[in-house]
Design a protein around this motif. Structure first.
Motif, short mmCIF file in Angstrom:
data_model
loop_
_atom_site.label_atom_id
_atom_site.label_comp_id
_atom_site.label_asym_id
_atom_site.label_seq_id
_atom_site.Cartn_x
_atom_site.Cartn_y
_atom_site.Cartn_z
N HIS A 15 4.71 -0.53 4.09
CA HIS A 15 4.08 0.54 3.33
C HIS A 15 5.16 1.33 2.62
O HIS A 15 6.30 1.42 3.10
CB HIS A 15 3.28 1.49 4.23
CG HIS A 15 1.96 0.94 4.69
ND1 HIS A 15 1.87 -0.18 5.51
CD2 HIS A 15 0.69 1.32 4.44
CE1 HIS A 15 0.60 -0.43 5.75
NE2 HIS A 15 -0.14 0.46 5.12
N PRO B 29 -7.70 0.39 -0.42
CA PRO B 29 -6.32 0.89 -0.43
C PRO B 29 -5.63 0.64 -1.75
O PRO B 29 -5.87 -0.38 -2.41
CB PRO B 29 -5.65 0.12 0.71
CG PRO B 29 -6.52 -1.06 0.98
CD PRO B 29 -7.90 -0.71 0.54
N PRO C 90 0.85 -1.20 0.00
CA PRO C 90 0.00 0.00 0.00
C PRO C 90 0.88 1.24 0.00
O PRO C 90 1.97 1.24 0.57
CB PRO C 90 -0.79 -0.12 1.31
CG PRO C 90 -0.71 -1.57 1.68
CD PRO C 90 0.61 -2.06 1.17
N VAL D 259 1.36 5.48 0.63
CA VAL D 259 0.95 6.79 1.14
C VAL D 259 1.55 7.79 0.16
O VAL D 259 2.77 7.87 0.02
CB VAL D 259 1.49 7.02 2.56
CG1 VAL D 259 1.16 8.43 3.03
CG2 VAL D 259 0.91 5.99 3.52
N VAL E 245 -3.18 6.08 3.71
CA VAL E 245 -2.92 5.33 2.48
C VAL E 245 -3.84 5.86 1.38
O VAL E 245 -5.00 6.20 1.64
CB VAL E 245 -3.18 3.82 2.71
CG1 VAL E 245 -3.15 3.05 1.40
CG2 VAL E 245 -2.16 3.25 3.68
#
Length: 608
Positions: free
Chosen positions: A84, A283, A30, A32, A275
């Motif tokens: 992440h 996501p 995922p 950000v 996210v």
């Protein structure tokens, strides 16, 4: 990624750079996504380098010329969230005099919004009326971004408040970074926080005259589209003569207040930036972000307007097709590890294990498979592959059993050629040798699923040979020969029944395998759909909460007419939440669509 790379080129026409797209396709975590926009030469790149934890990376430049062209990307491990990826997007400066193309600026701004989960707007000096007006691009977003395709858009969504409600679900959080801030954080002589300073700058004026409407428009857009807002005011980091060398300056040469705000800014981004999500609250991975970037840029380049719904549908189609192939590959690779032949129990056990692994691999990658189309495709592909593995196992078993019987019968064949059994009592000797052959064959392990059937064929073939030896034995009476014939017929019949039972058990096992596979699919789909519905409900509830908060604020500030205008959009959101709470679309879907489709197929495995 060691250093930034260009994600979207801007040489008059926007284009996704293949190398950057290829990199994103390999990011399965995922993401950000933090994008920074703002006027050129306002120090955007410095903040992005700090977020990457580096002194250098994105080009800062030291002249009045804009260094960043297009949108550059830097993917780094998220400093706080395990598994992440933090994707930093540095955009070219808006209002670049050398470019002189406001249309281009608007699309860069729109792409930054479409791709990010947090949007940082970077400006210099103060948040005054000029600073807000410089953010004019927000007033054009409804013309640059569509949430739903025209075919699916309702009349309620066509209005301003309907569009606002839709945008809030998908737009990033908003951070205003004010650089070289020299004012006191005070309003009417009272100290305020940076957030209060921002909200004061976005306060609406009462009135319907042209000047007031123009004043309110960009502020309303920021308030409506970005209900989650933060502000950070940075003092000048160093003396003006040193600013040209900011990239190479040691930290101890920067002002302490600037460093403190920078640290606070970075910690906020690390802790609060969410996210990236698409419609339904799903996501986004790096691979999915690549699909979105490609779809949006190609749409803009072709003269169209990016549509979030269409982009998600296109991405879902690509990802779900890939999920089918990934699941099938997991199944095939696992089954190919089997050394044939094996018994049906072992075959079924292996199939069950790798079938589960394939479904899990598919479920982890797929999304928005709303009618179960791709799951059914995977099931049919696995069923076909299983049938092929069953056939391979049968062929291997048959070949091994035939070879074993041929080897075991070779000594008898040689004695027959030498006339060993052509004498009185020869038939008894033949029968003893024949029984030894059967005993040894039955003791042999790992013969597979064709052991009884191949043995039955062998016995039938050897019955002529046995009859010839028996007829040549002058020691046997006619009555004894008759008894032996009946005994041999009974043995052949018994072996035929064993072969039939062997086949029946295989059919039962394959039917059981298919039923269990269907049950696993239903469980997997139910779990996936429940998770997606929960995300969708949460997303709608957050949007509803934002709209209610905005309505209350407008009422408190005396904008009753504007507050009342929001009622229809709020009621529409409430109806959507209620529909999710009261309905049970998961069970309805499974009962009406998936199960009949699966169970009507019957067993199509190769069982004989």
């Amino acid at each position: 990624m060691e250093s930034p790379i260009c994600l979207i080129e801007n040489n008059g026409t926007l284009r996704v750079v293949p190398e950057a797209l290829s990199y994103l396709m390999g990011v399965r975590q995922p993401v950000v996504v933090v994008a920074i926009v703002g006027l050129y030469r306002t120090g955007k790149s410095y903040l992005m380098n700090k977020l990457a934890g580096k002194q250098k990376g994105f080009s800062l430049g030291a002249t009045i010329q804009s260094h960043t062209k297009g949108i550059w990307m830097w993917c780094v491990p998220h400093p706080l969230r395990k598994d992440h990826t933090l994707v930093l997007l540095d955009t070219e400066g808006l209002g670049d005099v050398e470019k002189g193309d406001q249309e281009n600026d608007t699309w860069i701004f729109a792409l930054a919004i479409l791709l990010s989960s947090t949007l940082v707007y970077n400006s210099k000096g103060a948040i005054d009326n000029q600073a807000v007006e410089n953010l004019q691009y927000v007033t054009e977003l409804t013309e640059r971004i569509k949430v739903k395709s025209p075919a699916n858009a309702s009349s309620a969504e066509d209005g301003d408040d309907g569009a606002d409600a839709q945008f809030v679900q998908f737009f990033p959080s908003f951070v205003w970074a004010v650089r070289d801030f020299t004012l006191l954080l005070e309003i009417n002589g009272k100290k305020v926080t940076e957030e209060q300073y921002l909200e004061h700058a976005l306060t609406l004026k009462k009135g319907n005259d042209k000047k007031t409407v123009a004043y309110n428009l960009p502020r309303e857009c920021i308030r409506n589209y970005f209900p989650e807002r933060r502000c950070f005011a940075f003092e000048t980091p160093a003396a003006p003569e040193k600013m040209a060398h900011l990239e190479s300056m040691d930290e101890n040469q920067l002002s302490s207040s600037f460093k403190a705000v920078t640290l606070k800014f970075c910690n906020y981004i690390y802790n609060e930036s969410s996210v990236k999500k698409v419609k339904g609250g799903l996501p986004v991975t790096g691979r999915m972000l690549g699909h979105l970037a490609k779809t949006y840029v190609e749409t803009i380049a072709s003269g169209g307007v990016p549509c979030l719904e269409n982009a998600v549908v296109a991405m879902a189609q690509i990802e779900n097709q890939a999920a089918v192939q990934e699941g099938l590959q997991v199944y095939k690779k696992g089954m190919q590890e089997i050394t044939f032949p094996v018994g049906m129990e072992e075959m079924s056990r292996k199939h069950g294990h790798w079938d589960s692994q394939a479904i899990e691999a598919f479920t982890n990658r797929s999304f928005k498979d709303e009618n179960g189309e791709y799951m059914k495709t995977l099931m049919e592909a696995i069923k076909e592959a299983y049938a092929a593995f069953l056939a391979e196992n049968e062929k291997s078993s048959e070949g091994l059993c035939r070879q074993l019987l041929s080897q075991l019968s070779e000594p008898i064949g040689k004695k027959l050629e030498n006339g060993f059994y052509a004498k009185p009592g020869g038939y008894d000797l033949y029968c003893v040798a024949h029984q030894d052959l059967l005993d040894e064959y039955n003791r042999a392990p790992n013969k597979g699923v064709k052991a009884e059937e191949v043995l039955g064929i062998f016995l039938k073939e050897k019955s002529v040979e046995s009859a010839a030896v028996m007829q040549a034995d002058k020691q046997l009476t006619e009555k004894e020969k008759k008894i032996h014939e009946e005994r041999e017929k009974a043995a052949l019949l018994a072996q035929q029944k064993k072969a039939e039972e062997e086949k029946r058990l295989q059919i039962e096992k394959t039917l059981k395998d298919e039923r269990e596979s269907h049950e696993k699919v239903v469980q997997g789909l139910r779990k996936k759909m429940e998770a997606e519905m929960a995300l969708q409900k949460k997303e709608l509830e957050m949007t509803l909460e934002c709209k209610l908060r905005k309505q209350r604020d407008l009422m408190q500030q005396g904008f009753k007419a504007k507050s009342d205008e929001m009622t229809q959009a709020i009621n529409s959101l409430r109806a959507e939440v209620s529909q999710i709470q009261s309905s049970n679309p998961i069970e309805s879907f499974l009962a009406a669509v998936l199960l009949p489709s699966l169970l009507s197929k019957g067993c199509s495995f190769r069982c004989c």
